[in-house]
Design a protein around this motif. Structure first.
Motif, PDB file in Angstrom:
ATOM      1  N   GLU A   1      -1.232  14.316  -3.481  1.00 22.10           N
ATOM      2  CA  GLU A   1      -2.479  14.982  -2.908  1.00 22.10           C
ATOM      3  C   GLU A   1      -3.139  14.998  -4.187  1.00 22.10           C
ATOM      4  OE1 GLU A   1      -1.424  18.296  -0.507  1.00 22.10           O
ATOM      5  OE2 GLU A   1       0.272  17.407   0.408  1.00 22.10           O
ATOM      6  N   ILE A   2      -4.529  14.662  -3.847  1.00 20.79           N
ATOM      7  CA  ILE A   2      -5.569  14.389  -4.979  1.00 20.79           C
ATOM      8  C   ILE A   2      -6.611  15.266  -4.430  1.00 20.79           C
ATOM      9  CG2 ILE A   2      -7.194  12.925  -6.538  1.00 20.79           C
ATOM     10  CD1 ILE A   2      -4.989  10.593  -5.882  1.00 20.79           C
ATOM     11  N   ASP A   3      -7.168  16.174  -5.372  1.00 20.26           N
ATOM     12  CA  ASP A   3      -8.254  16.842  -5.089  1.00 20.26           C
ATOM     13  C   ASP A   3      -9.264  16.522  -6.084  1.00 20.26           C
ATOM     14  OD1 ASP A   3      -7.436  18.738  -2.883  1.00 20.26           O
ATOM     15  OD2 ASP A   3      -6.042  19.339  -4.201  1.00 20.26           O
TER      16      ASP A   3
ATOM     17  N   ASN B   1      -1.430  16.737  -6.996  1.00 16.00           N
ATOM     18  CA  ASN B   1      -0.333  18.047  -6.694  1.00 16.00           C
ATOM     19  C   ASN B   1      -0.500  19.153  -7.576  1.00 16.00           C
ATOM     20  OD1 ASN B   1       0.677  15.552  -5.143  1.00 16.00           O
ATOM     21  ND2 ASN B   1       1.657  15.040  -6.963  1.00 16.00           N
ATOM     22  N   GLU B   2      -1.948  19.462  -7.438  1.00 14.38           N
ATOM     23  CA  GLU B   2      -2.328  20.964  -7.802  1.00 14.38           C
ATOM     24  C   GLU B   2      -2.273  21.095  -9.525  1.00 14.38           C
ATOM     25  OE1 GLU B   2       0.085  24.035  -5.838  1.00 14.38           O
ATOM     26  OE2 GLU B   2      -0.855  23.558  -3.844  1.00 14.38           O
ATOM     27  N   THR B   3      -2.128  19.967 -10.150  1.00 16.27           N
ATOM     28  CA  THR B   3      -2.290  20.004 -11.555  1.00 16.27           C
ATOM     29  C   THR B   3      -3.293  19.225 -12.041  1.00 16.27           C
ATOM     30  OG1 THR B   3       0.356  19.999 -11.696  1.00 16.27           O
ATOM     31  CG2 THR B   3      -1.057  19.231 -13.523  1.00 16.27           C
ATOM     32  N   ILE B   4      -4.218  19.774 -12.835  1.00 14.77           N
ATOM     33  CA  ILE B   4      -5.491  19.130 -13.336  1.00 14.77           C
ATOM     34  C   ILE B   4      -5.181  17.973 -14.212  1.00 14.77           C
ATOM     35  CG2 ILE B   4      -7.343  19.458 -14.860  1.00 14.77           C
ATOM     36  CD1 ILE B   4      -7.729  20.936 -12.381  1.00 14.77           C
ATOM     37  N   VAL B   5      -5.779  16.946 -13.872  1.00 14.72           N
ATOM     38  CA  VAL B   5      -5.563  15.687 -14.861  1.00 14.72           C
ATOM     39  C   VAL B   5      -6.865  15.512 -15.774  1.00 14.72           C
ATOM     40  CG1 VAL B   5      -5.172  13.115 -14.767  1.00 14.72           C
ATOM     41  CG2 VAL B   5      -4.309  14.585 -13.009  1.00 14.72           C
ATOM     42  N   ARG B   6      -6.470  15.635 -17.165  1.00 17.49           N
ATOM     43  CA  ARG B   6      -7.522  15.612 -18.035  1.00 17.49           C
ATOM     44  C   ARG B   6      -8.127  13.947 -18.071  1.00 17.49           C
ATOM     45  NH1 ARG B   6      -7.224  16.659 -23.556  1.00 17.49           N
ATOM     46  NH2 ARG B   6      -5.900  14.744 -23.636  1.00 17.49           N
ATOM     47  N   LYS B   7      -9.607  14.147 -18.333  1.00 20.98           N
ATOM     48  CA  LYS B   7     -10.355  12.752 -18.156  1.00 20.98           C
ATOM     49  C   LYS B   7      -9.796  11.800 -18.968  1.00 20.98           C
ATOM     50  CE  LYS B   7     -14.692  10.687 -18.660  1.00 20.98           C
ATOM     51  NZ  LYS B   7     -16.299  10.767 -18.646  1.00 20.98           N
ATOM     52  N   PRO B   8      -9.337  12.140 -20.179  1.00 22.87           N
ATOM     53  CA  PRO B   8      -8.824  10.748 -21.052  1.00 22.87           C
ATOM     54  C   PRO B   8      -7.361  10.098 -20.357  1.00 22.87           C
ATOM     55  CG  PRO B   8      -9.341  12.684 -22.386  1.00 22.87           C
ATOM     56  CD  PRO B   8      -9.493  13.193 -20.994  1.00 22.87           C
TER      57      PRO B   8
ATOM     58  N   LEU C   1      -5.573   6.391 -11.401  1.00 23.21           N
ATOM     59  CA  LEU C   1      -6.463   7.331 -11.036  1.00 23.21           C
ATOM     60  C   LEU C   1      -7.865   6.852 -11.127  1.00 23.21           C
ATOM     61  CD1 LEU C   1      -7.338  10.142  -9.864  1.00 23.21           C
ATOM     62  CD2 LEU C   1      -6.859  11.053 -12.069  1.00 23.21           C
ATOM     63  N   GLU C   2      -8.242   6.351 -12.457  1.00 18.97           N
ATOM     64  CA  GLU C   2      -9.440   5.966 -12.752  1.00 18.97           C
ATOM     65  C   GLU C   2      -9.950   4.943 -11.614  1.00 18.97           C
ATOM     66  OE1 GLU C   2     -11.652   4.931 -16.842  1.00 18.97           O
ATOM     67  OE2 GLU C   2     -10.322   3.397 -16.218  1.00 18.97           O
ATOM     68  N   LYS C   3      -9.241   3.785 -11.205  1.00 16.86           N
ATOM     69  CA  LYS C   3      -9.627   2.887 -10.397  1.00 16.86           C
ATOM     70  C   LYS C   3      -9.637   3.569  -8.799  1.00 16.86           C
ATOM     71  CE  LYS C   3      -9.679  -0.802 -12.963  1.00 16.86           C
ATOM     72  NZ  LYS C   3     -10.855  -1.386 -13.348  1.00 16.86           N
ATOM     73  N   LEU C   4      -9.005   4.464  -8.626  1.00 18.58           N
ATOM     74  CA  LEU C   4      -8.948   5.193  -7.692  1.00 18.58           C
ATOM     75  C   LEU C   4     -10.312   5.933  -7.211  1.00 18.58           C
ATOM     76  CD1 LEU C   4      -7.589   6.128  -4.850  1.00 18.58           C
ATOM     77  CD2 LEU C   4      -7.392   8.256  -5.993  1.00 18.58           C
TER      78      LEU C   4
ATOM     79  N   ASP D   1       0.848  -1.116  -0.020  1.00 16.74           N
ATOM     80  CA  ASP D   1      -0.152  -0.095  -0.140  1.00 16.74           C
ATOM     81  C   ASP D   1       0.868   1.266  -0.089  1.00 16.74           C
ATOM     82  OD1 ASP D   1      -2.406  -1.696   0.030  1.00 16.74           O
ATOM     83  OD2 ASP D   1      -2.729  -1.343   2.093  1.00 16.74           O
ATOM     84  N   LEU D   2       0.229   2.653  -0.609  1.00 12.85           N
ATOM     85  CA  LEU D   2       1.019   3.728  -0.361  1.00 12.85           C
ATOM     86  C   LEU D   2       0.075   4.717   0.189  1.00 12.85           C
ATOM     87  CD1 LEU D   2       0.067   5.572  -2.992  1.00 12.85           C
ATOM     88  CD2 LEU D   2       1.342   3.857  -4.237  1.00 12.85           C
ATOM     89  N   THR D   3       0.743   5.696   0.783  1.00 11.85           N
ATOM     90  CA  THR D   3      -0.195   6.743   1.465  1.00 11.85           C
ATOM     91  C   THR D   3      -0.338   7.621   0.615  1.00 11.85           C
ATOM     92  OG1 THR D   3       0.667   5.957   3.799  1.00 11.85           O
ATOM     93  CG2 THR D   3      -0.410   8.117   3.623  1.00 11.85           C
ATOM     94  N   ILE D   4      -1.605   8.205   0.578  1.00 14.76           N
ATOM     95  CA  ILE D   4      -1.944   9.606  -0.410  1.00 14.76           C
ATOM     96  C   ILE D   4      -2.963  10.310   0.587  1.00 14.76           C
ATOM     97  CG2 ILE D   4      -1.318   8.596  -2.505  1.00 14.76           C
ATOM     98  CD1 ILE D   4      -4.390   8.316  -2.621  1.00 14.76           C
ATOM     99  N   ARG D   5      -3.131  11.429  -0.138  1.00 14.85           N
ATOM    100  CA  ARG D   5      -4.449  12.276   0.640  1.00 14.85           C
ATOM    101  C   ARG D   5      -5.131  12.790  -0.415  1.00 14.85           C
ATOM    102  NH1 ARG D   5      -2.825  14.076   5.386  1.00 14.85           N
ATOM    103  NH2 ARG D   5      -4.315  15.906   5.557  1.00 14.85           N
TER     104      ARG D   5
END
Length: 72
Positions: free
Chosen positions: A62-64, A43-50, A21-24, A3-7
């Motif tokens: 760090e995921i928002d 980490n404050e960078t938008i990830v595009r849906k594709p 990211l999709e599975k998360l 496991d890994l630790t994230i926020r």
């Protein structure tokens, strides 16, 4: 698997090391196939849906997740 630790939205959590990211997002109850009105930043960078299916989660990420809501 390790496991890994994230926020996620400011809360510390552990996830499987090989998760995308999709599975998360699916694990958070978000239907990714019809995800409208959802924005995700790592980490404050938008990830595009594709890119959700191929973006691997890394230790310390760090995921928002922001969901648009109707109302006023």
């Amino acid at each position: 698997m390790n496991d890994l630790t994230i926020r996620i939205n400011g809360k510390q959590t552990n996830v499987t090391a090989s998760v995308s990211l999709e599975k998360l997002l699916q694990g958070q109850g978000i239907e990714t196939a019809s995800a409208k009105g959802i924005a995700v930043a790592i980490n404050e960078t938008i990830v595009r849906k594709p890119d959700w299916a191929t973006r691997a989660i890394k230790p310390g990420d760090e995921i928002d997740i922001v969901t648009a809501r109707q109302g006023g």
